[in-house]
Design an enzyme around this catalytic site. Structure first.
Site, PDB file in Angstrom:
ATOM      1  N   HIS A   1       0.840  -1.188   0.000  1.00 58.35           N
ATOM      2  CA  HIS A   1       0.000   0.000   0.000  1.00 58.35           C
ATOM      3  C   HIS A   1       0.886   1.254   0.000  1.00 58.35           C
ATOM      4  O   HIS A   1       0.406   2.357   0.187  1.00 58.35           O
ATOM      5  CB  HIS A   1      -0.919   0.020   1.224  1.00 58.35           C
ATOM      6  CG  HIS A   1      -2.024  -0.995   1.165  1.00 58.35           C
ATOM      7  ND1 HIS A   1      -1.790  -2.348   1.133  1.00 58.35           N
ATOM      8  CD2 HIS A   1      -3.374  -0.844   1.128  1.00 58.35           C
ATOM      9  CE1 HIS A   1      -2.952  -2.992   1.089  1.00 58.35           C
ATOM     10  NE2 HIS A   1      -3.923  -2.103   1.075  1.00 58.35           N
TER      11      HIS A   1
ATOM     12  N   LYS B   1       7.158   2.525  -2.807  1.00 57.75           N
ATOM     13  CA  LYS B   1       7.662   1.186  -3.115  1.00 57.75           C
ATOM     14  C   LYS B   1       7.110   0.691  -4.451  1.00 57.75           C
ATOM     15  O   LYS B   1       7.829   0.101  -5.258  1.00 57.75           O
ATOM     16  CB  LYS B   1       7.286   0.222  -1.994  1.00 57.75           C
ATOM     17  CG  LYS B   1       7.884  -1.167  -2.136  1.00 57.75           C
ATOM     18  CD  LYS B   1       7.568  -2.046  -0.930  1.00 57.75           C
ATOM     19  CE  LYS B   1       8.310  -1.583   0.312  1.00 57.75           C
ATOM     20  NZ  LYS B   1       8.142  -2.548   1.435  1.00 57.75           N
TER      21      LYS B   1
ATOM     22  N   ASP C   1       9.677  -7.722   1.367  1.00 59.62           N
ATOM     23  CA  ASP C   1       9.838  -7.458   2.793  1.00 59.62           C
ATOM     24  C   ASP C   1      11.271  -7.000   2.982  1.00 59.62           C
ATOM     25  O   ASP C   1      12.213  -7.721   2.641  1.00 59.62           O
ATOM     26  CB  ASP C   1       9.544  -8.680   3.662  1.00 59.62           C
ATOM     27  CG  ASP C   1       9.252  -8.259   5.100  1.00 59.62           C
ATOM     28  OD1 ASP C   1       8.270  -7.528   5.312  1.00 59.62           O
ATOM     29  OD2 ASP C   1      10.010  -8.629   6.013  1.00 59.62           O
ATOM     30  N   SER C   2      11.408  -5.808   3.462  1.00 53.99           N
ATOM     31  CA  SER C   2      12.742  -5.239   3.566  1.00 53.99           C
ATOM     32  C   SER C   2      12.907  -4.563   4.914  1.00 53.99           C
ATOM     33  O   SER C   2      11.925  -4.263   5.592  1.00 53.99           O
ATOM     34  CB  SER C   2      12.990  -4.230   2.434  1.00 53.99           C
ATOM     35  OG  SER C   2      11.967  -3.257   2.409  1.00 53.99           O
TER      36      SER C   2
ATOM     37  N   GLY D   1      11.425   6.053   4.070  1.00 58.29           N
ATOM     38  CA  GLY D   1      11.864   5.185   5.159  1.00 58.29           C
ATOM     39  C   GLY D   1      13.130   5.711   5.822  1.00 58.29           C
ATOM     40  O   GLY D   1      13.239   6.902   6.141  1.00 58.29           O
TER      41      GLY D   1
ATOM     42  N   ARG E   1      17.083  -3.665  -2.900  1.00 56.08           N
ATOM     43  CA  ARG E   1      16.007  -4.158  -3.750  1.00 56.08           C
ATOM     44  C   ARG E   1      16.547  -4.476  -5.140  1.00 56.08           C
ATOM     45  O   ARG E   1      16.135  -5.455  -5.771  1.00 56.08           O
ATOM     46  CB  ARG E   1      14.881  -3.131  -3.806  1.00 56.08           C
ATOM     47  CG  ARG E   1      13.594  -3.671  -4.392  1.00 56.08           C
ATOM     48  CD  ARG E   1      12.403  -2.743  -4.140  1.00 56.08           C
ATOM     49  NE  ARG E   1      12.054  -2.762  -2.718  1.00 56.08           N
ATOM     50  CZ  ARG E   1      12.111  -1.696  -1.925  1.00 56.08           C
ATOM     51  NH1 ARG E   1      12.526  -0.534  -2.398  1.00 56.08           N
ATOM     52  NH2 ARG E   1      11.760  -1.784  -0.664  1.00 56.08           N
TER      53      ARG E   1
END
EC number: 3.6.1.66
Length: 208
Positions: free
Chosen positions: A15, A19, A75-76, A167, A195
């Site tokens: 969401h 990202k 997932d990071s 982030g 990523r």
């Protein structure tokens, strides 16, 4: 042989608009159209795993089952060596406001401050080594899945610098650079980030 995605639509189990934009940019060359779980109105599953792999698979499987098409979850998180690897899988949780901290939502400046405060408690000579981790999980509606892991080593700085990332990017200086992730152009970050490392492995297997 791992199942291949091919071109077409892929649900990104997030969401987070930042990202989604970053993942879409990485998949553009392969003819993949990304749709976010948020735009489809899919609920966010509880991330009950204790590792990045477990949480990525939870999100990917939930999105694939709810949408009926293949889904990709990321997932990071940030692991700080001097903090025993924390915040790790709880990276986003550290940004959640408590009831006495204002309206519900994530406050990343607060989260960065928590990390810095814990490091400061350990003295001025505390090592500031940190690593961003990324796990990408692809899940198909029939239950098949694939997992790819990437890392980006670096160090932490304070105060935060830059406005290009999100982030913890403003306090993370990747190895070999003097700028933070939030000061580096998105195209460059896509090339060197955690990523990007995971995506290179995904691309090699899915589109190579």
């Amino acid at each position: 042989m791992t199942r291949r995605l091919g071109s077409g639509c892929l649900v990104i189990a997030t969401h987070n608009a930042g990202k989604l934009k970053e993942i879409q940019a990485l998949l553009d060359p392969y003819g993949v159209k990304c749709l976010s779980a948020g735009s489809l109105g899919l609920p966010e599953p509880a991330e009950t795993g204790t590792t990045f792999v477990e949480n990525a698979l939870i999100k990917a499987r939930a999105a694939a089952e709810a949408s009926g098409i293949a889904a990709l979850a990321d997932d990071s998180g940030l692991s700080v060596a001097a903090l025993g690897g924390r915040p790790g899988v709880y990276t986003a949780d550290w940004a959640e406001r408590q009831w006495f901290e204002g309206e519900p939502g994530r406050d990343w400046h607060m989260a960065m401050g928590k990390v810095e405060g814990m490091l400061a408690q350990r003295g001025p000579d505390v090592p500031r080594d940190a690593t961003f981790h990324c796990v990408l999980a692809i899940a198909w509606p029939d239950g098949e899945h694939a997992v790819y892991e990437g890392t980006a080593p670096g160090t932490l700085t304070w105060p935060p610098r830059g406005t290009l990332g999100f982030g913890y990017d403003p306090v993370f200086v990747p190895q070999g650079y003097e700028q933070t992730f939030a000061e580096i152009a998105p195209e460059e970050k896509h090339r060197i980030g955690h990523r990007a490392d995971a995506f290179a492995k995904l691309v090699a297997e899915q589109f190579g």
